[in-house]
Design an enzyme around this catalytic site. Structure first.
Site, PDB file in Angstrom:
ATOM      1  N   GLU A 155      -3.429 -21.236  -0.256  1.00 42.41           N
ATOM      2  CA  GLU A 155      -2.032 -21.562   0.086  1.00 42.41           C
ATOM      3  C   GLU A 155      -1.883 -22.648   1.161  1.00 42.41           C
ATOM      4  OE1 GLU A 155      -0.106 -17.820   0.941  1.00 42.41           O
ATOM      5  OE2 GLU A 155      -0.874 -16.893  -0.870  1.00 42.41           O
ATOM      6  N   GLU A 270      -3.790 -13.408  -9.232  1.00 46.33           N
ATOM      7  CA  GLU A 270      -3.015 -12.342  -8.576  1.00 46.33           C
ATOM      8  C   GLU A 270      -1.775 -11.947  -9.402  1.00 46.33           C
ATOM      9  OE1 GLU A 270      -2.073 -13.384  -4.541  1.00 46.33           O
ATOM     10  OE2 GLU A 270      -3.983 -14.374  -4.181  1.00 46.33           O
TER      11      GLU A 270
HETATM   12  O1  G3I Z   1      -3.891  -0.616   6.091  1.00 45.60           O
HETATM   13  C1  G3I Z   1      -3.197  -0.944   7.295  1.00 45.60           C
HETATM   14  C2  G3I Z   1      -2.804   0.316   8.017  1.00 45.60           C
HETATM   15  O2  G3I Z   1      -3.984   1.007   8.425  1.00 45.60           O
HETATM   16  C3  G3I Z   1      -1.971  -0.044   9.205  1.00 45.60           C
HETATM   17  O3  G3I Z   1      -1.513   1.138   9.835  1.00 45.60           O
HETATM   18  C4  G3I Z   1      -0.788  -0.907   8.761  1.00 45.60           C
HETATM   19  C5  G3I Z   1      -0.007  -1.356   9.983  1.00 45.60           C
HETATM   20  O4  G3I Z   1       0.854  -2.409   9.588  1.00 45.60           O
HETATM   21  O5  G3I Z   1      -1.245  -2.095   8.100  1.00 45.60           O
HETATM   22  C6  G3I Z   1      -1.976  -1.769   6.942  1.00 45.60           C
HETATM   23  O6  G3I Z   1      -2.416  -2.968   6.413  1.00 45.60           O
HETATM   24  C7  G3I Z   1      -1.475  -3.638   5.588  1.00 45.60           C
HETATM   25  C8  G3I Z   1      -2.277  -4.104   4.386  1.00 45.60           C
HETATM   26  O7  G3I Z   1      -1.513  -5.006   3.552  1.00 45.60           O
HETATM   27  C9  G3I Z   1      -2.735  -2.874   3.575  1.00 45.60           C
HETATM   28  O8  G3I Z   1      -3.240  -3.235   2.344  1.00 45.60           O
HETATM   29  C10 G3I Z   1      -0.910  -4.820   6.375  1.00 45.60           C
HETATM   30  O9  G3I Z   1      -0.015  -4.358   7.359  1.00 45.60           O
HETATM   31  C11 G3I Z   1      -0.146  -5.739   5.427  1.00 45.60           C
HETATM   32  O10 G3I Z   1       0.245  -6.930   6.114  1.00 45.60           O
HETATM   33  C12 G3I Z   1      -1.079  -6.158   4.283  1.00 45.60           C
HETATM   34  O11 G3I Z   1      -0.325  -6.976   3.425  1.00 45.60           O
HETATM   35  C13 G3I Z   1      -1.114  -7.714   2.462  1.00 45.60           C
HETATM   36  C14 G3I Z   1      -0.731  -9.203   2.589  1.00 45.60           C
HETATM   37  O12 G3I Z   1      -1.407  -9.965   1.561  1.00 45.60           O
HETATM   38  C15 G3I Z   1      -1.135  -9.775   3.939  1.00 45.60           C
HETATM   39  O13 G3I Z   1      -2.527  -9.748   4.055  1.00 45.60           O
HETATM   40  C16 G3I Z   1      -0.757  -7.186   1.076  1.00 45.60           C
HETATM   41  O14 G3I Z   1      -1.240  -5.864   0.920  1.00 45.60           O
HETATM   42  C17 G3I Z   1      -1.380  -8.093   0.010  1.00 45.60           C
HETATM   43  O15 G3I Z   1      -0.931  -7.706  -1.283  1.00 45.60           O
HETATM   44  C18 G3I Z   1      -0.989  -9.566   0.246  1.00 45.60           C
HETATM   45  O16 G3I Z   1      -1.697 -10.324  -0.690  1.00 45.60           O
HETATM   46  C19 G3I Z   1      -1.422 -11.743  -0.662  1.00 45.60           C
HETATM   47  C20 G3I Z   1      -2.717 -12.471  -0.993  1.00 45.60           C
HETATM   48  O17 G3I Z   1      -3.727 -12.122  -0.049  1.00 45.60           O
HETATM   49  C21 G3I Z   1      -2.500 -13.973  -1.048  1.00 45.60           C
HETATM   50  N1  G3I Z   1      -1.460 -14.314  -2.023  1.00 45.60           N
HETATM   51  C22 G3I Z   1      -0.172 -13.624  -1.770  1.00 45.60           C
HETATM   52  C23 G3I Z   1      -0.386 -12.109  -1.756  1.00 45.60           C
HETATM   53  C24 G3I Z   1       0.930 -11.379  -1.548  1.00 45.60           C
HETATM   54  O18 G3I Z   1       1.472 -11.694  -0.287  1.00 45.60           O
END
Ligand code: G3I
Length: 363
Positions: A155, A270
């Protein structure tokens, strides 16, 4: 005598055979089986918190997928919160989950502007490129021999930022200049010459102004990377589609052709299909999601440069579009964006995937 003949020979075979034959057909008609029959790969994203708790998810991965990509665990901020103290335990668990289920692993993402350790901005300011060299080298060396397909840069395009060539105004651009992208691919190839290095991007599919601008910018970036001799293998098209946004098959097909003409391969990395805009019944929503899947996949899989696809999860239950921090529907129902519903029943989206693999030209 094969399994079916043997069953047919048994007394009361009709009833005995049906479930086994049906089970046999279910085993044959798996997404990974249908994809690999055409030389394509099918996989999906997972996070430890999902696979840890859900045996049905693990079983569905094992049956339906040939690959897995970490949804969260391989991001820089999770690995190296404190500089120099790298902890790969979380992504290592995804890699061991994969090997125990005979799944290939996609590395995602080496360099991304989100989920960065807090110290990266300051370090880039004072030390420059060394910061990304150390990260990419350590990450790829750690997974050498375990991961081949990598999203090396994720990205890097954002037309809204108003930067030259529509590059995203990220810490990397600000501190390293526009050639950081080519450098990431060179550093990655030095760390592990055996990888297939992808540039991964979203917003390349719909026939509206934002995606039209992004397609043009990505094509320009890819052509520049090729002219710079950057060791890039392919383009990852994320595939976060939205029902209700326009899709023009010939526009998308010509985009894929232009990417392939650069000598690049393509992965749909994705795929999910957001139904937040729909107010119809569940079955009508599912039909419209499947219809968009069919339109998109018919074009995508018709392009021989496309080597496979991963959905961004298997079940609506675990989709990022239904996470507590990202509620996309306001009517109390889940976003029905993935091939399985929250009970792991196959949805029309599943059958659209299966039919698209069935109709795809063999690679
Ligand atoms: O698991 C922790 C948990 O232990 C904690 O208490 C909590 C506190 O906020 O966070 C949890 O982690 C979350 C994680 O997803 C769990 O899978 C994060 O907050 C949250 O920000 C994270 O979001 C991910 C996001 O990328 C940011 O990394 C999404 O699941 C994931 O689907 C999304 O994927 C992205 C790709 O990497 C790139 N392309 C876009 C796509 C969608 O945004």
């Amino acid at each position: 005598m094969n399994r079916r003949q043997l069953l047919a020979a048994l007394p009361g075979a009709a009833m005995t055979a049906l479930p086994l034959v049906a089970e046999a057909q279910t085993v044959e008609r798996t997404l990974k089986g249908l994809a690999s029959a055409k030389g394509l790969l099918y996989g999906a994203a997972v996070a430890n918190w999902q696979s840890d708790r859900d045996a049905l998810l693990r079983r569905t991965f094992s049956r339906q997928c040939a690959a897995v990509v970490p949804e969260w665990e391989m991001k820089w901020g999770i690995i190296e919160g404190t500089r120099g103290q790298r902890n790969y335990s979380a992504p290592d668990r995804i890699v061991s989950f994969a090997s125990s289920h005979r799944l290939a692993v996609r590395g995602h993402p080496a360099i991304w502007h989100r989920n960065l350790p807090r110290w990266v901005d300051g370090a880039l300011k004072t030390e420059g490129e060394t910061v990304i060299v150390e990260h990419i080298r350590d990450l790829l060396t750690h997974y050498k021999g375990k991961i081949t397909s990598w999203d090396i840069v994720n990205e890097a395009i954002e037309p809204k930022d108003g930067q030259p060539d529509s590059l995203r105004n990220s810490v990397f651009l600000r501190h390293l200049g526009p050639d950081y992208i080519a450098r990431c691919f060179e550093i990655a190839a030095q760390a592990d010459p055996g990888i297939q290095a992808f540039y991964n991007e979203y917003g390349l599919y719909h026939n509206d102004a934002p995606d039209t601008a992004r397609r043009a910018a990505v094509l320009k970036l890819l052509a520049k990377l090729k002219s710079q001799g950057a060791p890039i293998y392919g383009l990852g098209i994320q595939g976060h589609l939205t029902v209700g946004r326009p899709f023009n098959p010939s526009t998308f097909a010509s985009f894929l052709r232009e990417v392939a003409a650069l000598g690049l391969k393509i992965m749909i990395t994705e795929l999910d299909i957001d139904d937040r805009r729909l107010t119809q019944t569940i079955s009508e929503r599912d039909r419209l999601v499947a219809e968009m899947a069919t339109q998109f996949l018919t074009v995508a899989l018709d392009e021989r440069a496309v080597e496979g696809l991963l959905t961004w999860g298997l079940s609506d239950k675990y989709s990022w579009l239904n996470s507590t921090t990202n509620q996309t529907r306001t009517d109390g129902t889940m976003n029905r964006c993935l091939p399985y519903d929250e009970k792991f029943d196959r949805k029309p989206f599943w059958f659209a995937l299966a039919d698209a693999f069935n109709r795809a030209p063999r690679r």
